[in-house]
Design a protein around this motif. Structure first.
Motif, short mmCIF file in Angstrom:
data_model
loop_
_atom_site.label_atom_id
_atom_site.label_comp_id
_atom_site.label_asym_id
_atom_site.label_seq_id
_atom_site.Cartn_x
_atom_site.Cartn_y
_atom_site.Cartn_z
N ASN A 85 0.82 -1.21 0.00
CA ASN A 85 0.00 0.00 0.00
C ASN A 85 0.85 1.26 0.00
OD1 ASN A 85 -2.41 -1.47 0.07
ND2 ASN A 85 -2.15 -1.78 2.27
N GLN A 86 2.16 1.08 0.29
CA GLN A 86 3.03 2.25 0.35
C GLN A 86 3.50 2.72 -1.02
OE1 GLN A 86 5.85 0.49 3.16
NE2 GLN A 86 5.39 2.18 4.55
N VAL A 87 3.18 1.97 -2.04
CA VAL A 87 3.68 2.34 -3.36
C VAL A 87 2.56 2.22 -4.40
CG1 VAL A 87 4.55 0.00 -3.84
CG2 VAL A 87 5.54 1.95 -5.03
N SER A 88 2.45 3.23 -5.24
CA SER A 88 1.47 3.19 -6.31
C SER A 88 2.20 3.28 -7.65
CB SER A 88 0.49 4.35 -6.17
OG SER A 88 -0.22 4.50 -7.37
N LEU A 89 2.12 2.22 -8.42
CA LEU A 89 2.81 2.19 -9.70
C LEU A 89 1.81 2.18 -10.86
CD1 LEU A 89 5.47 -0.54 -8.77
CD2 LEU A 89 5.75 1.93 -8.70
N ALA A 90 0.56 2.31 -10.53
CA ALA A 90 -0.50 2.21 -11.55
C ALA A 90 -0.26 3.18 -12.70
CB ALA A 90 -1.86 2.45 -10.91
N GLY A 91 -0.37 2.67 -13.91
CA GLY A 91 -0.24 3.50 -15.10
C GLY A 91 1.19 3.67 -15.59
N LYS A 92 2.17 3.36 -14.75
CA LYS A 92 3.56 3.46 -15.19
C LYS A 92 3.86 2.31 -16.17
CE LYS A 92 5.16 5.42 -10.80
NZ LYS A 92 5.31 6.83 -11.21
N GLU A 93 4.88 2.51 -17.00
CA GLU A 93 5.29 1.46 -17.93
C GLU A 93 6.38 0.60 -17.31
OE1 GLU A 93 4.74 3.48 -22.29
OE2 GLU A 93 6.36 4.21 -21.04
N LEU A 94 6.33 -0.69 -17.56
CA LEU A 94 7.39 -1.59 -17.10
C LEU A 94 8.08 -2.22 -18.31
CD1 LEU A 94 8.77 -2.92 -14.59
CD2 LEU A 94 7.36 -4.92 -15.09
N LEU A 120 9.18 -17.92 -19.00
CA LEU A 120 10.07 -17.93 -17.84
C LEU A 120 9.96 -16.63 -17.04
CD1 LEU A 120 13.21 -19.54 -19.54
CD2 LEU A 120 11.73 -20.64 -17.84
N LEU A 121 9.73 -15.53 -17.75
CA LEU A 121 9.68 -14.23 -17.06
C LEU A 121 8.25 -13.83 -16.69
CD1 LEU A 121 12.41 -12.40 -19.16
CD2 LEU A 121 12.61 -13.29 -16.83
N SER A 122 7.32 -14.77 -16.79
CA SER A 122 5.93 -14.42 -16.48
C SER A 122 5.72 -13.95 -15.03
CB SER A 122 4.98 -15.56 -16.84
OG SER A 122 5.27 -16.73 -16.11
N PRO A 123 6.59 -14.34 -14.05
CA PRO A 123 6.41 -13.74 -12.73
C PRO A 123 6.47 -12.20 -12.76
CG PRO A 123 7.82 -15.66 -12.53
CD PRO A 123 7.59 -15.43 -14.02
N LEU A 124 7.29 -11.65 -13.65
CA LEU A 124 7.36 -10.19 -13.76
C LEU A 124 6.11 -9.63 -14.41
CD1 LEU A 124 11.10 -9.62 -14.79
CD2 LEU A 124 10.05 -9.39 -12.53
N ALA A 125 5.53 -10.39 -15.34
CA ALA A 125 4.28 -9.96 -15.96
C ALA A 125 3.16 -9.94 -14.92
CB ALA A 125 3.92 -10.88 -17.13
N MET A 133 0.65 -1.92 -13.91
CA MET A 133 1.63 -1.29 -14.79
C MET A 133 1.41 -1.81 -16.22
SD MET A 133 5.09 -1.58 -12.47
CE MET A 133 6.05 -0.24 -13.20
N LYS A 134 1.85 -1.01 -17.18
CA LYS A 134 1.71 -1.39 -18.58
C LYS A 134 3.02 -2.05 -19.02
CE LYS A 134 0.71 0.62 -23.09
NZ LYS A 134 2.04 0.46 -23.71
N LEU A 135 2.96 -3.32 -19.33
CA LEU A 135 4.17 -4.06 -19.69
C LEU A 135 4.57 -3.79 -21.13
CD1 LEU A 135 6.17 -6.16 -18.55
CD2 LEU A 135 4.69 -7.94 -19.48
N LEU A 136 5.81 -3.36 -21.33
CA LEU A 136 6.31 -3.11 -22.69
C LEU A 136 6.82 -4.42 -23.29
CD1 LEU A 136 8.32 0.20 -22.05
CD2 LEU A 136 5.90 -0.10 -22.67
N PRO A 137 6.95 -4.47 -24.62
CA PRO A 137 7.49 -5.70 -25.24
C PRO A 137 8.88 -6.01 -24.69
CG PRO A 137 6.54 -4.25 -26.90
CD PRO A 137 6.58 -3.46 -25.62
N LEU A 138 9.09 -7.28 -24.41
CA LEU A 138 10.36 -7.76 -23.86
C LEU A 138 11.54 -7.36 -24.76
CD1 LEU A 138 11.46 -9.66 -21.62
CD2 LEU A 138 11.05 -11.57 -23.16
N PHE A 139 12.59 -6.81 -24.15
CA PHE A 139 13.79 -6.45 -24.89
C PHE A 139 14.88 -7.47 -24.57
CE2 PHE A 139 17.68 -4.24 -25.92
CZ PHE A 139 17.36 -3.38 -26.95
N GLN A 160 18.55 2.52 -26.82
CA GLN A 160 18.26 3.93 -26.53
C GLN A 160 16.81 4.26 -26.87
OE1 GLN A 160 21.33 6.13 -28.61
NE2 GLN A 160 22.61 6.23 -26.78
N GLN A 161 16.35 3.73 -28.01
CA GLN A 161 14.96 3.99 -28.40
C GLN A 161 13.99 3.32 -27.43
OE1 GLN A 161 14.64 2.91 -32.57
NE2 GLN A 161 15.40 4.92 -33.21
N PHE A 162 14.35 2.13 -26.95
CA PHE A 162 13.50 1.43 -25.98
C PHE A 162 13.34 2.26 -24.71
CE2 PHE A 162 12.86 -1.73 -22.54
CZ PHE A 162 11.74 -2.39 -23.04
#
Lengths: 230, 230
Positions: A85-94, A120-125, A133-139, A160-162
């Protein structure tokens, strides 16, 4: 837009990949490079949360260790996000920037790994979903140590573009980004080098204009195709 | 068979689930309970590897933290398996005992988590594949703190069988296991309690015999069904 890069490599100074990426970030004013290794022992949860709050795009960057995030990054997750509850990340991009020591193709079905990187990285999703958060395409960085100079240059630009471009990335935005970067270089150069850079910029702009004309021609054709097409 | 339980909870003494499972293991002679929290700081990789070598079944047991293994278990993986040539796990069984704080049904598609436990834990499946270990079916403990006494008793038996019985588990093996345990209890009991336990054992054995008879009748019918059936 402010991008925060959470570097989860336990010893970034000894990693050629991380050093390369660090150099790529030097010129980028809106990007903060944050190494978890520097606060290895115990994270000050509040400081970490404040960093996150200030950013609109958070990038988790790490090598794949045992098909998962490194211990250090998991520790950061477990220690910093205890009271959610101490952190709000809603709407940020990941964003996720992962480098692998095995060829990317080994992660497909039937490959020697046989599990996809996205799986394998679905825990982060799930984590991103939890915090809305809005998940960006995996780099993915495919074995940096085997890349030749040209591949490394391409990686530099893509990275850099990412970090900098709004998502989803369009071709027009990539072009504009490239011209901006070139213009900044021209402004700093002088003499013969400046002349050369100006020539390159002129040629690039001409090609961009030609491409825009071509797209203007193509658009009605495609539209027509959509109406009558199969 | 020797079973090694790697307890990945960072503070097992404060966990009701881990304490319950620990009590369940007390009577089991072929099972070793190994808490990673006791060697929290730095693992002596060689000692950890030796423990593994002595076991034929390795069980990773942990709560799901942020849809993944806890930091402590990841640290164990990252620190102990640096030089992978120093350890041979080929042919050993790998069990995963995971307890979750959210209802298991939330992990299906469209649930609040929306990612399956099997998917989220696939890094461990890739790890098992890497070492040519045989992965056992996932053992999930669904919110222990909400379980009533009967559910806890069922969990106790299922957990003990997961640790002790050869895989894949058959109904006949489960029955034999149960009778064995009961017999051991009878041997230790005396007086009225012994009489009661003997009665229960007798009834169980009768039912087991009846069931065996029924299966003998059913077998040719099923066989017939397989030949002529749809």
């Amino acid at each position: 837009m402010k991008t925060l890069i959470i570097v989860g490599h336990p010893t970034p100074d000894s990693s050629a990949t991380q050093q390369f990426l660090k150099a790529a970030v030097q010129d980028l004013s809106g990007v903060k490079w944050h190494e978890l290794a520097s606060v290895k022992g115990n994270f000050v949860a509040n400081e970490e949360r404040q960093l996150l709050q200030k950013s609109s795009r958070v990038v988790l960057q790490f090598p794949l260790y045992w098909y998962n995030v490194p211990d250090l990054l998991k520790r950061w997750q477990d220690q910093v996000f205890t009271d959610i509850n101490q952190v709000s990340l809603a709407g940020k991009e990941l964003g996720i920037v992962v480098n692998v020591g095995k060829a990317v193709q080994e992660f497909r079905l039937g490959g020697t790994v046989g599990f996809s990187l996205s799986g394998l990285l679905s825990p982060l999703a799930a984590w991103a979903k939890h915090f809305q958060m809005k998940l960006l395409p995996l780099f993915v960085i495919d074995r940096f140590e085997y890349q030749n100079l040209k591949q490394q240059q391409q990686l530099l630009i893509a990275y850099q573009q990412f970090l900098e471009l709004p998502q989803p990335v369009t071709f027009a935005a990539q072009e504009a980004w490239f011209l901006d970067k070139l213009k900044a270089k021209v402004d700093l150069a002088s003499g013969r080098q400046r002349q050369q850079l100006e020539l390159i910029m002129q040629q690039l702009q001409e090609k961009t204009t030609k491409l825009a004309d071509l797209q203007a021609v193509l658009r009605p054709i495609r539209k027509d195709d959509q109406i009558h097409g199969n």
